[in-house]
Design a protein around this motif. Structure first.
Motif, PDB file in Angstrom:
ATOM      1  N   ARG A   1       0.751  -1.229   0.200  1.00  0.00           N
ATOM      2  CA  ARG A   1       0.039   0.139  -0.041  1.00  0.00           C
ATOM      3  C   ARG A   1       0.765   1.244   0.160  1.00  0.00           C
ATOM      4  NH1 ARG A   1      -4.672  -0.842  -2.218  1.00  0.00           N
ATOM      5  NH2 ARG A   1      -5.294  -2.988  -1.597  1.00  0.00           N
ATOM      6  N   GLU A   2       2.213   1.190   0.866  1.00  0.00           N
ATOM      7  CA  GLU A   2       2.930   2.523   0.702  1.00  0.00           C
ATOM      8  C   GLU A   2       3.520   2.725  -0.565  1.00  0.00           C
ATOM      9  OE1 GLU A   2       5.794   2.300   3.645  1.00  0.00           O
ATOM     10  OE2 GLU A   2       4.067   2.112   5.322  1.00  0.00           O
ATOM     11  N   LEU A   3       3.865   1.636  -1.142  1.00  0.00           N
ATOM     12  CA  LEU A   3       4.528   1.710  -2.724  1.00  0.00           C
ATOM     13  C   LEU A   3       3.557   2.250  -3.536  1.00  0.00           C
ATOM     14  CD1 LEU A   3       6.860   1.269  -4.458  1.00  0.00           C
ATOM     15  CD2 LEU A   3       6.448  -1.061  -4.610  1.00  0.00           C
TER      16      LEU A   3
ATOM     17  N   ILE B   1      -7.981  -1.219  -5.394  1.00  0.00           N
ATOM     18  CA  ILE B   1      -7.528  -1.995  -6.331  1.00  0.00           C
ATOM     19  C   ILE B   1      -7.201  -3.492  -5.697  1.00  0.00           C
ATOM     20  CG2 ILE B   1      -5.096  -2.414  -7.319  1.00  0.00           C
ATOM     21  CD1 ILE B   1      -4.900   0.572  -7.742  1.00  0.00           C
ATOM     22  N   ARG B   2      -7.476  -4.731  -6.703  1.00  0.00           N
ATOM     23  CA  ARG B   2      -7.279  -6.036  -6.393  1.00  0.00           C
ATOM     24  C   ARG B   2      -6.394  -6.682  -7.479  1.00  0.00           C
ATOM     25  NH1 ARG B   2      -8.605  -3.834  -2.241  1.00  0.00           N
ATOM     26  NH2 ARG B   2     -10.142  -4.324  -0.801  1.00  0.00           N
ATOM     27  N   TRP B   3      -5.686  -7.524  -6.938  1.00  0.00           N
ATOM     28  CA  TRP B   3      -4.936  -8.553  -8.088  1.00  0.00           C
ATOM     29  C   TRP B   3      -6.011  -9.364  -8.615  1.00  0.00           C
ATOM     30  CZ3 TRP B   3      -0.374  -8.822 -10.304  1.00  0.00           C
ATOM     31  CH2 TRP B   3      -0.004  -9.740 -10.816  1.00  0.00           C
ATOM     32  N   SER B   4      -5.943  -9.251 -10.263  1.00  0.00           N
ATOM     33  CA  SER B   4      -7.065  -9.892 -10.868  1.00  0.00           C
ATOM     34  C   SER B   4      -6.273 -10.239 -12.394  1.00  0.00           C
ATOM     35  CB  SER B   4      -8.214  -8.963 -11.134  1.00  0.00           C
ATOM     36  OG  SER B   4      -8.014  -8.229 -12.208  1.00  0.00           O
ATOM     37  N   PRO B   5      -7.128 -11.060 -13.044  1.00  0.00           N
ATOM     38  CA  PRO B   5      -6.217 -11.703 -14.320  1.00  0.00           C
ATOM     39  C   PRO B   5      -6.162 -10.540 -15.280  1.00  0.00           C
ATOM     40  CG  PRO B   5      -8.320 -13.172 -13.886  1.00  0.00           C
ATOM     41  CD  PRO B   5      -8.216 -11.964 -12.987  1.00  0.00           C
ATOM     42  N   ALA B   6      -7.143  -9.267 -15.218  1.00  0.00           N
ATOM     43  CA  ALA B   6      -6.773  -8.093 -16.077  1.00  0.00           C
ATOM     44  C   ALA B   6      -5.486  -7.613 -15.866  1.00  0.00           C
ATOM     45  CB  ALA B   6      -7.900  -7.266 -15.604  1.00  0.00           C
ATOM     46  N   ASP B   7      -4.799  -7.805 -14.696  1.00  0.00           N
ATOM     47  CA  ASP B   7      -3.564  -7.240 -14.562  1.00  0.00           C
ATOM     48  C   ASP B   7      -2.481  -7.834 -15.317  1.00  0.00           C
ATOM     49  OD1 ASP B   7      -4.180  -5.321 -12.430  1.00  0.00           O
ATOM     50  OD2 ASP B   7      -4.515  -7.114 -11.017  1.00  0.00           O
ATOM     51  N   ALA B   8      -2.898  -8.764 -15.924  1.00  0.00           N
ATOM     52  CA  ALA B   8      -1.685  -9.550 -17.096  1.00  0.00           C
ATOM     53  C   ALA B   8      -1.208  -8.520 -18.022  1.00  0.00           C
ATOM     54  CB  ALA B   8      -2.258 -10.680 -17.962  1.00  0.00           C
ATOM     55  N   VAL B   9      -2.007  -7.465 -18.525  1.00  0.00           N
ATOM     56  CA  VAL B   9      -1.475  -6.424 -19.154  1.00  0.00           C
ATOM     57  C   VAL B   9      -0.646  -5.436 -18.536  1.00  0.00           C
ATOM     58  CG1 VAL B   9      -3.408  -6.350 -21.036  1.00  0.00           C
ATOM     59  CG2 VAL B   9      -3.695  -5.027 -18.945  1.00  0.00           C
ATOM     60  N   LEU B  10      -0.645  -5.160 -17.249  1.00  0.00           N
ATOM     61  CA  LEU B  10       0.120  -4.576 -16.588  1.00  0.00           C
ATOM     62  C   LEU B  10       1.496  -5.351 -16.573  1.00  0.00           C
ATOM     63  CD1 LEU B  10      -2.019  -3.403 -13.481  1.00  0.00           C
ATOM     64  CD2 LEU B  10      -1.334  -2.178 -15.539  1.00  0.00           C
ATOM     65  N   VAL B  11       1.646  -6.473 -16.143  1.00  0.00           N
ATOM     66  CA  VAL B  11       2.744  -7.281 -16.399  1.00  0.00           C
ATOM     67  C   VAL B  11       3.401  -7.219 -17.755  1.00  0.00           C
ATOM     68  CG1 VAL B  11       3.839  -9.503 -16.149  1.00  0.00           C
ATOM     69  CG2 VAL B  11       1.925  -9.091 -14.656  1.00  0.00           C
ATOM     70  N   ASP B  12       2.572  -7.256 -18.732  1.00  0.00           N
ATOM     71  CA  ASP B  12       3.194  -7.097 -20.232  1.00  0.00           C
ATOM     72  C   ASP B  12       3.498  -5.804 -20.353  1.00  0.00           C
ATOM     73  OD1 ASP B  12       3.058  -8.459 -22.831  1.00  0.00           O
ATOM     74  OD2 ASP B  12       2.515  -6.303 -23.385  1.00  0.00           O
TER      75      ASP B  12
END
Length: 327
Positions: A59-61, A78-89
Motif C-alpha cells: 500500500r505504501e509503494l 485495487i485488487r489483483w486480477s487476471p486483468a493485470d496481465a496487461v500490466l505485467v506485459d
C-alpha cells in the motif's frame, strides 16, 4: 541493453589493440561471466510479474506511485486480477523492449481495453495492423467506445477506418430488427444491411404470464423439426430454469457451459447469453430479451449479439415487456 554496451566498449579497446573483431566476437564477449556479473550487479534483472504484484500489494509503494493519479478510495479498490496481465506485459516492455512483428491481424477488437490495445500495439510498433470488430457487440467493461480511440491506444492514430455496411450471413428481417438497438448502443454507427431476404425469418411472440415453459417447449419442438442447429439463448440466471422446463417436457437438449461438448453433441442447445458471442445457429430462440438487457450495464450489447446469432430463423419469445427500442 547494458550487456551490449559493455561488450561494445570492450570490443573498441580490443580493436584499438590490433585485434580483429566481428559480431560473433561481440556476442561471445557479452556472454562471458565477468560481463554478465557486472550487468547483474549494476542492473539486476527484474521480474515483471513480481514487480506488478509488489506494486499492487504494498500500500505504501502504491500510494507513492499513484500520487496525483488515484485518490485513496481508488487505491483501496485495487485488487489483483487476471486483468493485470496487461500490466505485467507493460512492465516487461519497460524492462526489455518487446520485439515488433511485421503485421498483426486482430479480430473482435471492439472488446479490447486501452491497456490491451497498448499490449498489442507494442507487437506491431514498427509494423502494420488489420483490425476487425463491431462496436455494437462490445460487451467488455472497458470496451472501446470508438475506432479512432482504439487506434490511438494501439499506436496507430492515423489508421484508416472502413465501415463494412453490407452482409449476407443474417437475413435482412433479423438484422433490421436488431438494428433498432443501434441508436443507444453505438450512436452514429450506420446500420448494416443484408443481401438476404426471408419474410419468414423473424417471429416475435408474446406468451401469457406464467406460460413461458409451455411456450418454449412448443417453440423448440417446432424448431427441431427443421434441418440445422437450434439454440435457446437467455440471460445466464434464467438458463437453469429453462433447462428444467425442457427436461420436464421431455425435449432432448444440452446446456452450453463454456466447453465445446454442448455444441459437439448437436441438436438443441441452451446457451447463456454471455457465452454466445462468436457462435451461430440456423434457428435461434431468444427468451425474455428484457431480462437480458437489464442483467448488466452492457445488457443491450449482449442482446444485440444474441439477436444476430441466427443465420436462418429468429424467434423472440417473451412474457415480460420487451425493451422499448424493440417494442
Amino acid at each position: 541493453m547494458l550487456g551490449h554496451r559493455i561488450a561494445h566498449v570492450i570490443l573498441t579497446r580490443m580493436e584499438a589493440a590490433g585485434e580483429t573483431c566481428d559480431d560473433r566476437t561481440h556476442e561471445a564477449v557479452r556472454r562471458t561471466r565477468p560481463v554478465r556479473a557486472a550487468v547483474d550487479a549494476v542492473w539486476p534483472r527484474a521480474d515483471p510479474a513480481r514487480l506488478v504484484l509488489r506494486l499492487l500489494s504494498d500500500r505504501e509503494l502504491l500510494a507513492q506511485a499513484a500520487e496525483g493519479l488515484l485518490d485513496e478510495a481508488e487505491q483501496q479498490a485495487i485488487r489483483w486480477s487476471p486483468a493485470d496481465a496487461v500490466l505485467v506485459d507493460e512492465a516487461a516492455d519497460l524492462i526489455e523492449r518487446t520485439p515488433s512483428l511485421a503485421h498483426v491481424v486482430l479480430d473482435e477488437a471492439q472488446d479490447l481495453s486501452p491497456m490491451e490495445c497498448r499490449a498489442i500495439g507494442r507487437r506491431c510498433a514498427t509494423g502494420s495492423a488489420t483490425v476487425l470488430g463491431d462496436l455494437a457487440q462490445s460487451t467488455a467493461p472497458a470496451a472501446a467506445g470508438s475506432w479512432p480511440g482504439l487506434l490511438s491506444h494501439l499506436g496507430k492514430p492515423g489508421g484508416e477506418v472502413r465501415v463494412l455496411e453490407t452482409g449476407y450471413r443474417v437475413p435482412r428481417q433479423i438484422l433490421d430488427y436488431a438494428n433498432r438497438l443501434l441508436g443507444e448502443l453505438a450512436p452514429g454507427l450506420a446500420p448494416a444491411r443484408s443481401l438476404r431476404q426471408d419474410p419468414d425469418a423473424l417471429a416475435v411472440r408474446r406468451a401469457p404470464a406464467g406460460s413461458l415453459p409451455a411456450a418454449l417447449a412448443s417453440a423448440c419442438t417446432a424448431a427441431t423439426g427443421d434441418p440445422g442447429s437450434t439454440a435457446v439463448i437467455a440471460a445466464d440466471d434464467q438458463v437453469p430454469t429453462l433447462a428444467r422446463g425442457l427436461r420436464a417436457a421431455g425435449i432432448p437438449h444440452s446446456v452450453l457451459d463454456g466447453s465445446v461438448d454442448g455444441l459437439a453433441s448437436g441438436g438443441l442447445v441452451v446457451v447463456p447469453v454471455t457465452l454466445v458471442k462468436g457462435l451461430e445457429f440456423d434457428h435461434v430462440i431468444v427468451v425474455e430479451p428484457g431480462r437480458i438487457a437489464a442483467a448488466e450495464a452492457r445488457g443491450l450489447h449482449r442482446l444485440y449479439v444474441a439477436l444476430t446469432r441466427a443465420v436462418s430463423r429468429l424467434t423472440v419469445l417473451h412474457t415480460e415487456p420487451l425493451p422499448a427500442l424493440l417494442g
